[in-house]
Design a protein around this motif. Structure first.
Motif, PDB file in Angstrom:
ATOM      1  N   TYR C  34      57.911  34.478 -12.006  1.00  0.00           N
ATOM      2  CA  TYR C  34      57.743  33.918 -13.341  1.00  0.00           C
ATOM      3  C   TYR C  34      57.615  32.409 -13.291  1.00  0.00           C
ATOM      4  CZ  TYR C  34      58.354  38.285 -15.747  1.00  0.00           C
ATOM      5  OH  TYR C  34      58.162  39.543 -16.226  1.00  0.00           O
ATOM      6  N   ALA C  35      58.383  31.790 -12.404  1.00  0.00           N
ATOM      7  CA  ALA C  35      58.330  30.331 -12.323  1.00  0.00           C
ATOM      8  C   ALA C  35      56.946  29.861 -11.897  1.00  0.00           C
ATOM      9  CB  ALA C  35      59.385  29.831 -11.343  1.00  0.00           C
ATOM     10  N   TYR C  36      56.368  30.551 -10.927  1.00  0.00           N
ATOM     11  CA  TYR C  36      55.097  30.071 -10.388  1.00  0.00           C
ATOM     12  C   TYR C  36      53.892  30.554 -11.177  1.00  0.00           C
ATOM     13  CZ  TYR C  36      57.428  28.210  -6.304  1.00  0.00           C
ATOM     14  OH  TYR C  36      58.221  27.476  -5.477  1.00  0.00           O
ATOM     15  N   LEU C  37      53.958  31.758 -11.670  1.00  0.00           N
ATOM     16  CA  LEU C  37      52.720  32.325 -12.207  1.00  0.00           C
ATOM     17  C   LEU C  37      52.826  32.835 -13.643  1.00  0.00           C
ATOM     18  CD1 LEU C  37      51.893  34.128  -8.906  1.00  0.00           C
ATOM     19  CD2 LEU C  37      50.643  32.211  -9.849  1.00  0.00           C
ATOM     20  N   GLY C  38      53.994  32.658 -14.212  1.00  0.00           N
ATOM     21  CA  GLY C  38      54.100  33.017 -15.626  1.00  0.00           C
ATOM     22  C   GLY C  38      54.132  34.512 -15.880  1.00  0.00           C
ATOM     23  N   THR C  39      53.802  34.832 -17.071  1.00  0.00           N
ATOM     24  CA  THR C  39      53.812  36.193 -17.603  1.00  0.00           C
ATOM     25  C   THR C  39      52.999  37.185 -16.767  1.00  0.00           C
ATOM     26  OG1 THR C  39      54.093  35.393 -19.816  1.00  0.00           O
ATOM     27  CG2 THR C  39      52.978  37.487 -19.592  1.00  0.00           C
ATOM     28  N   LYS C  40      53.269  38.440 -16.961  1.00  0.00           N
ATOM     29  CA  LYS C  40      52.509  39.467 -16.251  1.00  0.00           C
ATOM     30  C   LYS C  40      51.020  39.335 -16.566  1.00  0.00           C
ATOM     31  CE  LYS C  40      52.639  44.470 -15.455  1.00  0.00           C
ATOM     32  NZ  LYS C  40      52.989  45.768 -16.056  1.00  0.00           N
ATOM     33  N   GLU C  41      50.717  39.122 -17.810  1.00  0.00           N
ATOM     34  CA  GLU C  41      49.310  38.966 -18.188  1.00  0.00           C
ATOM     35  C   GLU C  41      48.688  37.762 -17.497  1.00  0.00           C
ATOM     36  OE1 GLU C  41      47.913  39.024 -22.091  1.00  0.00           O
ATOM     37  OE2 GLU C  41      48.568  41.060 -22.519  1.00  0.00           O
ATOM     38  N   GLU C  42      49.409  36.657 -17.555  1.00  0.00           N
ATOM     39  CA  GLU C  42      48.883  35.450 -16.919  1.00  0.00           C
ATOM     40  C   GLU C  42      48.687  35.682 -15.429  1.00  0.00           C
ATOM     41  OE1 GLU C  42      51.131  32.358 -19.999  1.00  0.00           O
ATOM     42  OE2 GLU C  42      51.821  32.613 -17.931  1.00  0.00           O
ATOM     43  N   LEU C  43      49.638  36.392 -14.860  1.00  0.00           N
ATOM     44  CA  LEU C  43      49.536  36.691 -13.438  1.00  0.00           C
ATOM     45  C   LEU C  43      48.277  37.498 -13.160  1.00  0.00           C
ATOM     46  CD1 LEU C  43      50.562  36.930 -10.592  1.00  0.00           C
ATOM     47  CD2 LEU C  43      52.149  38.687 -11.326  1.00  0.00           C
ATOM     48  N   PHE C  44      48.029  38.482 -13.992  1.00  0.00           N
ATOM     49  CA  PHE C  44      46.842  39.307 -13.766  1.00  0.00           C
ATOM     50  C   PHE C  44      45.574  38.470 -13.920  1.00  0.00           C
ATOM     51  CE2 PHE C  44      43.568  42.395 -14.862  1.00  0.00           C
ATOM     52  CZ  PHE C  44      43.758  43.318 -13.855  1.00  0.00           C
ATOM     53  N   VAL C  45      45.571  37.648 -14.946  1.00  0.00           N
ATOM     54  CA  VAL C  45      44.397  36.792 -15.133  1.00  0.00           C
ATOM     55  C   VAL C  45      44.204  35.891 -13.924  1.00  0.00           C
ATOM     56  CG1 VAL C  45      43.479  34.875 -16.470  1.00  0.00           C
ATOM     57  CG2 VAL C  45      44.474  36.826 -17.638  1.00  0.00           C
ATOM     58  N   ALA C  46      45.315  35.388 -13.397  1.00  0.00           N
ATOM     59  CA  ALA C  46      45.207  34.533 -12.218  1.00  0.00           C
ATOM     60  C   ALA C  46      44.574  35.301 -11.059  1.00  0.00           C
ATOM     61  CB  ALA C  46      46.585  34.001 -11.819  1.00  0.00           C
ATOM     62  N   CYS C  47      45.020  36.530 -10.854  1.00  0.00           N
ATOM     63  CA  CYS C  47      44.444  37.361  -9.792  1.00  0.00           C
ATOM     64  C   CYS C  47      42.945  37.523 -10.033  1.00  0.00           C
ATOM     65  CB  CYS C  47      45.084  38.746  -9.789  1.00  0.00           C
ATOM     66  SG  CYS C  47      46.797  38.762  -9.268  1.00  0.00           S
ATOM     67  N   LEU C  48      42.641  37.889 -11.254  1.00  0.00           N
ATOM     68  CA  LEU C  48      41.257  38.133 -11.636  1.00  0.00           C
ATOM     69  C   LEU C  48      40.413  36.900 -11.330  1.00  0.00           C
ATOM     70  CD1 LEU C  48      40.266  40.638 -12.946  1.00  0.00           C
ATOM     71  CD2 LEU C  48      40.456  39.564 -15.170  1.00  0.00           C
ATOM     72  N   HIS C  49      40.943  35.779 -11.743  1.00  0.00           N
ATOM     73  CA  HIS C  49      40.210  34.544 -11.578  1.00  0.00           C
ATOM     74  C   HIS C  49      39.966  34.253 -10.098  1.00  0.00           C
ATOM     75  CE1 HIS C  49      38.717  30.667 -12.804  1.00  0.00           C
ATOM     76  NE2 HIS C  49      39.457  30.095 -11.867  1.00  0.00           N
ATOM     77  N   ARG C  50      41.018  34.379  -9.303  1.00  0.00           N
ATOM     78  CA  ARG C  50      40.837  34.048  -7.900  1.00  0.00           C
ATOM     79  C   ARG C  50      39.854  34.992  -7.220  1.00  0.00           C
ATOM     80  NH1 ARG C  50      44.966  34.556  -3.018  1.00  0.00           N
ATOM     81  NH2 ARG C  50      44.475  36.709  -3.543  1.00  0.00           N
ATOM     82  N   GLU C  51      40.031  36.284  -7.451  1.00  0.00           N
ATOM     83  CA  GLU C  51      39.141  37.234  -6.802  1.00  0.00           C
ATOM     84  C   GLU C  51      37.706  37.024  -7.276  1.00  0.00           C
ATOM     85  OE1 GLU C  51      39.991  39.351  -4.340  1.00  0.00           O
ATOM     86  OE2 GLU C  51      41.919  38.334  -4.417  1.00  0.00           O
ATOM     87  N   GLY C  52      37.565  36.796  -8.554  1.00  0.00           N
ATOM     88  CA  GLY C  52      36.220  36.598  -9.091  1.00  0.00           C
ATOM     89  C   GLY C  52      35.574  35.366  -8.487  1.00  0.00           C
ATOM     90  N   THR C  53      36.341  34.305  -8.421  1.00  0.00           N
ATOM     91  CA  THR C  53      35.790  33.077  -7.857  1.00  0.00           C
ATOM     92  C   THR C  53      35.380  33.285  -6.403  1.00  0.00           C
ATOM     93  OG1 THR C  53      37.268  31.823  -9.286  1.00  0.00           O
ATOM     94  CG2 THR C  53      36.271  30.662  -7.434  1.00  0.00           C
ATOM     95  N   ARG C  54      36.252  33.917  -5.646  1.00  0.00           N
ATOM     96  CA  ARG C  54      35.926  34.168  -4.244  1.00  0.00           C
ATOM     97  C   ARG C  54      34.631  34.959  -4.114  1.00  0.00           C
ATOM     98  NH1 ARG C  54      41.496  36.012  -1.194  1.00  0.00           N
ATOM     99  NH2 ARG C  54      42.448  33.951  -1.058  1.00  0.00           N
ATOM    100  N   LEU C  55      34.524  35.990  -4.929  1.00  0.00           N
ATOM    101  CA  LEU C  55      33.321  36.823  -4.854  1.00  0.00           C
ATOM    102  C   LEU C  55      32.084  35.996  -5.186  1.00  0.00           C
ATOM    103  CD1 LEU C  55      31.786  39.457  -4.692  1.00  0.00           C
ATOM    104  CD2 LEU C  55      32.464  39.944  -7.044  1.00  0.00           C
ATOM    105  N   MET C  56      32.170  35.266  -6.270  1.00  0.00           N
ATOM    106  CA  MET C  56      31.024  34.458  -6.679  1.00  0.00           C
ATOM    107  C   MET C  56      30.638  33.459  -5.586  1.00  0.00           C
ATOM    108  SD  MET C  56      29.964  35.481  -9.538  1.00  0.00           S
ATOM    109  CE  MET C  56      30.343  36.139 -11.151  1.00  0.00           C
ATOM    110  N   GLU C  57      31.668  32.836  -5.033  1.00  0.00           N
ATOM    111  CA  GLU C  57      31.370  31.854  -3.993  1.00  0.00           C
ATOM    112  C   GLU C  57      30.711  32.502  -2.789  1.00  0.00           C
ATOM    113  OE1 GLU C  57      35.075  30.010  -3.258  1.00  0.00           O
ATOM    114  OE2 GLU C  57      34.881  28.562  -4.897  1.00  0.00           O
ATOM    115  N   ALA C  58      31.237  33.654  -2.404  1.00  0.00           N
ATOM    116  CA  ALA C  58      30.665  34.336  -1.252  1.00  0.00           C
ATOM    117  C   ALA C  58      29.188  34.608  -1.496  1.00  0.00           C
ATOM    118  CB  ALA C  58      31.417  35.643  -1.000  1.00  0.00           C
ATOM    119  N   ILE C  59      28.864  35.044  -2.696  1.00  0.00           N
ATOM    120  CA  ILE C  59      27.463  35.357  -2.989  1.00  0.00           C
ATOM    121  C   ILE C  59      26.637  34.078  -3.095  1.00  0.00           C
ATOM    122  CG2 ILE C  59      25.914  36.342  -4.712  1.00  0.00           C
ATOM    123  CD1 ILE C  59      28.078  38.367  -5.360  1.00  0.00           C
TER     124      ILE C  59
END
Lengths: 194, 194, 194, 194
Positions: C34-59
């Motif tokens: 919770y301290a680092y990544l906030g709420t469960k929703e925020e955490l999921f969005v963070a995951c989403l964001h990172r994975e999405g960014t990685r994918l986009m960058e790879a392409i």
DNA sequence: AATGAATGAGCTTTCATTCAT
DNA sequence: GATGAATGAAAGCTCATTCAT
């Protein structure tokens, strides 16, 4: 350093106040708060104690022993309401908080006892001056009532920022002293026909 | 079923009271508490409402309109102290708790206003009977002081299980009425030489 | 540290994943999450964001602007399938989860739009090179179909650990490009006799 | 009676759907839901099964065995998109849900396998008609891509209420068939210079 | 046969409190 | 001596699931 704690407790109430906020507000780190002032409860008691002491001192300073009984009462009330007026946050909420949180009821009771005793002594002196006497319990209850009425007006004062402490003290004096004066003269009201 | 809640809130205070304990004390399961009474806040408001209503009714029932002003005050006070003596828990919830918890201050303030207004009306009637009048603010403050003194004695009563409600009422009446009677006659105390 | 979250979300799904498990899997305590990544929703969005960014960058890294249209498509597809092959968990979180959980649909839709737009531009360029043009809606739907087919094969790849990403990319390319090439030449299929 | 469940699952998603709401929506009491359809999971599987079966039937009914391969594909696609268009809620969300909830992945995979197999058979027949053949894996992957593209367009259709199912089917046909036709003729794209 | 009432179990979130640096 | 980082424990609330009527 207690100032920060008083501020935060006032602003949030005992439970809602977080040690984080207190430490922040004091500009030091949380472990320091624990090092210097111990547990949250201890911290609150410390606040309570300091505010209570200050209040007592303010009143004691004002009540010169060479005044007439009503002069003493008046000076004491004025000092009391001035103090509350100047520390609306600190006093009002600390008091209201302490009254509600079981663990601090004792601390508070003790403070109130002291005030009741002081008032009781005043009344007793006044009685002696009139050559009359009164049962101890009656005295205590009467003192209680006066203290309670004062607390209530203090709450009122804390909630009305524009109100004038001295005027409030005068009003309290009217309620208190005229009633008391009657009693001191021996006038007693009692339920009729019972 | 609200009884359990009142007991626990009174015992622990609003924050320290846990829904688990309330459910336990009521002999039902937590989800039932939520099903019947909603959120913790709603539950507290419900307690507040019920206790407040009961108190008001007890007083209203006692104050017959055909009594003299002091008869009314006396009946009201006696009913009040009897109620507090019989519902110590309820009183704890009502005043000690509600006063300190910001969110409920309004609910309480409203109730107190009602009491203050009732007392104010009594005083005003008495004044009219004497052909005298008084400024509204003074009336309000005076009523406040009387209510506050009563609350304080109520606290005292709640803390002294062996004390007699009727005797407490009589004492309060003495403090209140004799003082008020003076005021009604036009006697006013004011700071000398200031 | 997001890795653990991605793993657990992928394994359980958003709702079924408990913060306890995520904290356990990350080897830290829940409050830290919770301290680092906030709420469960925020955490999921963070995951989403990172994975999405990685994918986009790879392409994006793979698609050199000086390639021919089919060269670009091929490079992009290959990068895409390699990424999915290497980050099966990430893919699971990204698509399978986000698509189904209403609150995150928007985050995902935005990403998909970006991919669709990229593919659309490729197709448009290819069309321009052939001196032909196509209605925007048709273009969008076609791009959608290609992206959808790719997603589907990505699912297939994620479920067949032994499958080769490059081979999968080649197959996708065959389906996609040959079909597209026809369309680009102006061959259009239409329901006969209707 | 499953209708209510489908509606609610669609509206809320699997986890957010409460058995209470389903029972309410169905107009019966919760214990009845359990009596007739068992656990929440079982209920969802039942929904999935029914919707899947209906879809399959709709397609199977449309694909007459005496049609040409492209006629079969077209009829199938048209039936598919019409079904989705008519059951936007049910299908779209059920599908999206099932894909994301691990426990139902298998049920869904099975359904998709069936569709893939059907498409595979069509393609194989077409190949046979041309006197050509293709490796099984390639066939499977190709079928997967077609199914995936269709799913993707189905999602698109479900999100665009004003879109026309038949038009969508035509577009899908263009993408699919022209590409497939090429492949069937033996044209194969392969990475140049690798 | 059908249901209102009841609950066990679990989830997210928050803090007072303490190490290890 | 002072702190950033870490956690155990608990609280409010919800829901799938089942009795007892």
């Amino acid at each position: 350093m207690l100032d920060a704690a008083v501020r935060v407790f006032s602003r949030r109430g005992f439970h809602a106040a977080s040690m984080d906020e207190i430490a922040d507000d004091a500009g030091i780190s949380k472990p320091m708060v624990y090092a210097y002032l111990g547990t949250k409860e201890e911290l609150f008691v410390a606040c309570l104690h300091r505010e209570g002491t200050r209040l007592m001192e303010a009143i004691a300073e004002a009540v010169a022993p060479d005044l007439t009984p009503d002069g003493q009462l008046w000076s004491g009330l004025r000092a009391f309401f001035r103090f509350v007026g100047a520390h609306r946050d600190g006093w009002g909420v600390l008091y209201r908080q302490a009254r509600a949180q079981q663990p601090f009821a004792d601390n508070l009771a003790e403070m109130r006892e002291r005030m009741v005793r002081v008032v009781g002594v005043m009344l007793a002196q006044a009685l002696a001056a009139e050559g009359r006497e009164i049962r101890d319990t009656d005295l205590e209850v009467m003192a209680y009532a006066l203290v309670g009425a004062s607390e209530s007006l203090a709450d009122w004062l804390a909630d009305h920022p524009e109100a004038d402490p001295d005027k409030t003290a005068t009003r309290m004096m009217n309620v208190a002293w005229l009633g008391a004066a009657q009693l001191l003269r021996g006038d007693v009201w009692h339920p009729s026909g019972e």
